[in-house]
Motif scaffolding. Sequence first.
Motif, PDB file in Angstrom:
ATOM      1  N   MET A 103       0.819  -1.201   0.000  1.00  0.00           N
ATOM      2  CA  MET A 103       0.000   0.000   0.000  1.00  0.00           C
ATOM      3  C   MET A 103       0.859   1.259   0.000  1.00  0.00           C
ATOM      4  O   MET A 103       1.844   1.356   0.730  1.00  0.00           O
ATOM      5  N   ILE A 104       0.454   2.238  -0.828  1.00  0.00           N
ATOM      6  CA  ILE A 104       1.144   3.530  -0.903  1.00  0.00           C
ATOM      7  C   ILE A 104       0.107   4.632  -0.757  1.00  0.00           C
ATOM      8  O   ILE A 104      -0.916   4.637  -1.443  1.00  0.00           O
ATOM      9  N   LEU A 105       0.372   5.579   0.154  1.00  0.00           N
ATOM     10  CA  LEU A 105      -0.495   6.721   0.366  1.00  0.00           C
ATOM     11  C   LEU A 105       0.311   7.985   0.102  1.00  0.00           C
ATOM     12  O   LEU A 105       1.401   8.148   0.662  1.00  0.00           O
ATOM     13  N   ASN A 106      -0.208   8.861  -0.752  1.00  0.00           N
ATOM     14  CA  ASN A 106       0.415  10.153  -1.034  1.00  0.00           C
ATOM     15  C   ASN A 106      -0.519  11.262  -0.583  1.00  0.00           C
ATOM     16  O   ASN A 106      -1.731  11.175  -0.818  1.00  0.00           O
ATOM     17  N   ALA A 107       0.052  12.306   0.050  1.00  0.00           N
ATOM     18  CA  ALA A 107      -0.751  13.432   0.529  1.00  0.00           C
ATOM     19  C   ALA A 107       0.155  14.633   0.768  1.00  0.00           C
ATOM     20  O   ALA A 107       1.357  14.469   0.999  1.00  0.00           O
ATOM     21  N   PRO A 108      -0.407  15.829   0.762  1.00  0.00           N
ATOM     22  CA  PRO A 108       0.380  17.010   1.101  1.00  0.00           C
ATOM     23  C   PRO A 108       0.772  17.071   2.576  1.00  0.00           C
ATOM     24  O   PRO A 108       1.819  17.593   2.929  1.00  0.00           O
ATOM     25  N   SER A 109      -0.105  16.532   3.449  1.00  0.00           N
ATOM     26  CA  SER A 109       0.153  16.599   4.888  1.00  0.00           C
ATOM     27  C   SER A 109      -0.397  15.366   5.594  1.00  0.00           C
ATOM     28  O   SER A 109      -1.505  14.924   5.278  1.00  0.00           O
ATOM     29  N   VAL A 110       0.391  14.830   6.536  1.00  0.00           N
ATOM     30  CA  VAL A 110      -0.046  13.665   7.314  1.00  0.00           C
ATOM     31  C   VAL A 110       0.317  13.887   8.775  1.00  0.00           C
ATOM     32  O   VAL A 110       1.470  14.150   9.110  1.00  0.00           O
ATOM     33  N   LEU A 111      -0.692  13.756   9.634  1.00  0.00           N
ATOM     34  CA  LEU A 111      -0.507  13.814  11.077  1.00  0.00           C
ATOM     35  C   LEU A 111      -0.391  12.387  11.588  1.00  0.00           C
ATOM     36  O   LEU A 111      -1.258  11.559  11.317  1.00  0.00           O
ATOM     37  N   VAL A 112       0.680  12.095  12.309  1.00  0.00           N
ATOM     38  CA  VAL A 112       0.883  10.778  12.903  1.00  0.00           C
ATOM     39  C   VAL A 112       0.618  10.897  14.396  1.00  0.00           C
ATOM     40  O   VAL A 112       1.223  11.734  15.075  1.00  0.00           O
ATOM     41  N   VAL A 113      -0.313  10.092  14.898  1.00  0.00           N
ATOM     42  CA  VAL A 113      -0.668  10.113  16.320  1.00  0.00           C
ATOM     43  C   VAL A 113      -0.133   8.833  16.944  1.00  0.00           C
ATOM     44  O   VAL A 113      -0.412   7.731  16.469  1.00  0.00           O
ATOM     45  N   TYR A 114       0.643   8.994  18.024  1.00  0.00           N
ATOM     46  CA  TYR A 114       1.262   7.855  18.694  1.00  0.00           C
ATOM     47  C   TYR A 114       0.467   7.456  19.930  1.00  0.00           C
ATOM     48  O   TYR A 114      -0.170   8.298  20.572  1.00  0.00           O
ATOM     49  N   LYS A 115       0.540   6.184  20.286  1.00  0.00           N
ATOM     50  CA  LYS A 115      -0.060   5.696  21.530  1.00  0.00           C
ATOM     51  C   LYS A 115       0.816   6.164  22.682  1.00  0.00           C
ATOM     52  O   LYS A 115       2.042   6.147  22.585  1.00  0.00           O
ATOM     53  N   GLU A 116       0.192   6.559  23.770  1.00  0.00           N
ATOM     54  CA  GLU A 116       0.954   7.045  24.920  1.00  0.00           C
ATOM     55  C   GLU A 116       1.752   5.944  25.590  1.00  0.00           C
ATOM     56  O   GLU A 116       2.894   6.147  25.973  1.00  0.00           O
ATOM     57  N   GLU A 117       1.161   4.756  25.712  1.00  0.00           N
ATOM     58  CA  GLU A 117       1.786   3.706  26.515  1.00  0.00           C
ATOM     59  C   GLU A 117       3.045   3.103  25.902  1.00  0.00           C
ATOM     60  O   GLU A 117       3.975   2.742  26.593  1.00  0.00           O
ATOM     61  N   ASN A 118       3.106   2.968  24.566  1.00  0.00           N
ATOM     62  CA  ASN A 118       4.286   2.304  23.993  1.00  0.00           C
ATOM     63  C   ASN A 118       4.896   3.042  22.812  1.00  0.00           C
ATOM     64  O   ASN A 118       5.771   2.512  22.139  1.00  0.00           O
ATOM     65  N   LYS A 119       4.444   4.246  22.550  1.00  0.00           N
ATOM     66  CA  LYS A 119       4.988   5.104  21.501  1.00  0.00           C
ATOM     67  C   LYS A 119       4.899   4.496  20.103  1.00  0.00           C
ATOM     68  O   LYS A 119       5.613   4.893  19.206  1.00  0.00           O
ATOM     69  N   LYS A 120       4.001   3.514  19.910  1.00  0.00           N
ATOM     70  CA  LYS A 120       3.747   2.985  18.571  1.00  0.00           C
ATOM     71  C   LYS A 120       2.693   3.858  17.896  1.00  0.00           C
ATOM     72  O   LYS A 120       1.932   4.556  18.559  1.00  0.00           O
ATOM     73  N   ILE A 121       2.622   3.783  16.577  1.00  0.00           N
ATOM     74  CA  ILE A 121       1.651   4.573  15.833  1.00  0.00           C
ATOM     75  C   ILE A 121       0.243   4.070  16.108  1.00  0.00           C
ATOM     76  O   ILE A 121      -0.030   2.878  16.002  1.00  0.00           O
ATOM     77  N   SER A 122      -0.638   4.997  16.441  1.00  0.00           N
ATOM     78  CA  SER A 122      -2.047   4.683  16.659  1.00  0.00           C
ATOM     79  C   SER A 122      -2.841   4.881  15.369  1.00  0.00           C
ATOM     80  O   SER A 122      -3.579   4.011  14.940  1.00  0.00           O
ATOM     81  N   ARG A 123      -2.639   6.077  14.760  1.00  0.00           N
ATOM     82  CA  ARG A 123      -3.356   6.373  13.524  1.00  0.00           C
ATOM     83  C   ARG A 123      -2.611   7.427  12.714  1.00  0.00           C
ATOM     84  O   ARG A 123      -1.769   8.152  13.240  1.00  0.00           O
ATOM     85  N   LEU A 124      -2.972   7.469  11.440  1.00  0.00           N
ATOM     86  CA  LEU A 124      -2.455   8.469  10.524  1.00  0.00           C
ATOM     87  C   LEU A 124      -3.646   9.255   9.981  1.00  0.00           C
ATOM     88  O   LEU A 124      -4.672   8.662   9.638  1.00  0.00           O
ATOM     89  N   GLU A 125      -3.516  10.567   9.901  1.00  0.00           N
ATOM     90  CA  GLU A 125      -4.571  11.419   9.362  1.00  0.00           C
ATOM     91  C   GLU A 125      -3.982  12.231   8.219  1.00  0.00           C
ATOM     92  O   GLU A 125      -3.190  13.138   8.442  1.00  0.00           O
ATOM     93  N   ALA A 126      -4.345  11.875   6.983  1.00  0.00           N
ATOM     94  CA  ALA A 126      -3.839  12.553   5.795  1.00  0.00           C
ATOM     95  C   ALA A 126      -4.860  13.561   5.313  1.00  0.00           C
ATOM     96  O   ALA A 126      -6.068  13.312   5.356  1.00  0.00           O
ATOM     97  N   SER A 127      -4.368  14.712   4.828  1.00  0.00           N
ATOM     98  CA  SER A 127      -5.292  15.749   4.360  1.00  0.00           C
ATOM     99  C   SER A 127      -4.708  16.499   3.174  1.00  0.00           C
ATOM    100  O   SER A 127      -3.536  16.369   2.856  1.00  0.00           O
ATOM    101  N   GLY A 128      -5.569  17.264   2.530  1.00  0.00           N
ATOM    102  CA  GLY A 128      -5.128  18.095   1.417  1.00  0.00           C
ATOM    103  C   GLY A 128      -5.276  17.444   0.059  1.00  0.00           C
ATOM    104  O   GLY A 128      -4.737  17.931  -0.913  1.00  0.00           O
ATOM    105  N   GLY A 129      -6.003  16.338  -0.017  1.00  0.00           N
ATOM    106  CA  GLY A 129      -6.148  15.593  -1.267  1.00  0.00           C
ATOM    107  C   GLY A 129      -5.179  14.426  -1.260  1.00  0.00           C
ATOM    108  O   GLY A 129      -3.971  14.619  -1.246  1.00  0.00           O
ATOM    109  N   ILE A 130      -5.697  13.220  -1.202  1.00  0.00           N
ATOM    110  CA  ILE A 130      -4.846  12.043  -1.050  1.00  0.00           C
ATOM    111  C   ILE A 130      -5.060  11.059  -2.200  1.00  0.00           C
ATOM    112  O   ILE A 130      -6.099  11.065  -2.855  1.00  0.00           O
ATOM    113  N   THR A 131      -4.057  10.226  -2.392  1.00  0.00           N
ATOM    114  CA  THR A 131      -4.138   9.101  -3.326  1.00  0.00           C
ATOM    115  C   THR A 131      -3.679   7.868  -2.569  1.00  0.00           C
ATOM    116  O   THR A 131      -2.639   7.886  -1.909  1.00  0.00           O
TER     117      THR A 131
END
Length: 163
Positions: free
Chosen positions: A70-98
């Motif tokens: 899988m490949i995601l392209n976007a102008p901006s991506v917010l990466v939110v980490y889990k507090e307990e283990n610093k792993k990625i919880s979610r990604l939020e891409a904006s500005g028009g994505i592919t």
Amino acid sequence: MLTLRFSRLTALALLISLTAPLAAAEDVAFGTARQDPQQPVEVSADNLTVSQKDGTATFSGNVMITQGDMILNAPSVLVVYKEENKKISRLEASGGITLVSGPDAAEAQSAEYDIDAGTVLLLGSVLLSQGTNVMSGDRITINLDAGTAQVGGRVKTTLQPKD
């Protein structure tokens, strides 16, 4: 006259048989293989801003995220980490994505990738293309584990007959 009715009935039956599976089914296929949400997430971008205070990182400028096939392209991506283990919880891409997975591709205004759930929610003028078939809607939820997508909102599709 009988031939004309038969051809109209045949055309109607063909149309119903082509569209009924789409209307009845909740899911459509997406990608060639099941995606493993536990694979590493690789990110490249022009800029990175990290906030230790709220546990986020913002990638901006030509952002490209890959995970397996899988490949995601976007102008901006917010990466939110889990507090307990610093792993990625979610990604939020904006500005028009592919989003591309195998031969399938989708475009939208924004995307939310929930790593643990293995789902990607595409929002805003979503366009899904699978070869010559095209489908659009207000939102598409992709289940990466199952390799399926659910289309919602005003759904429109164009199906090409097979040769």
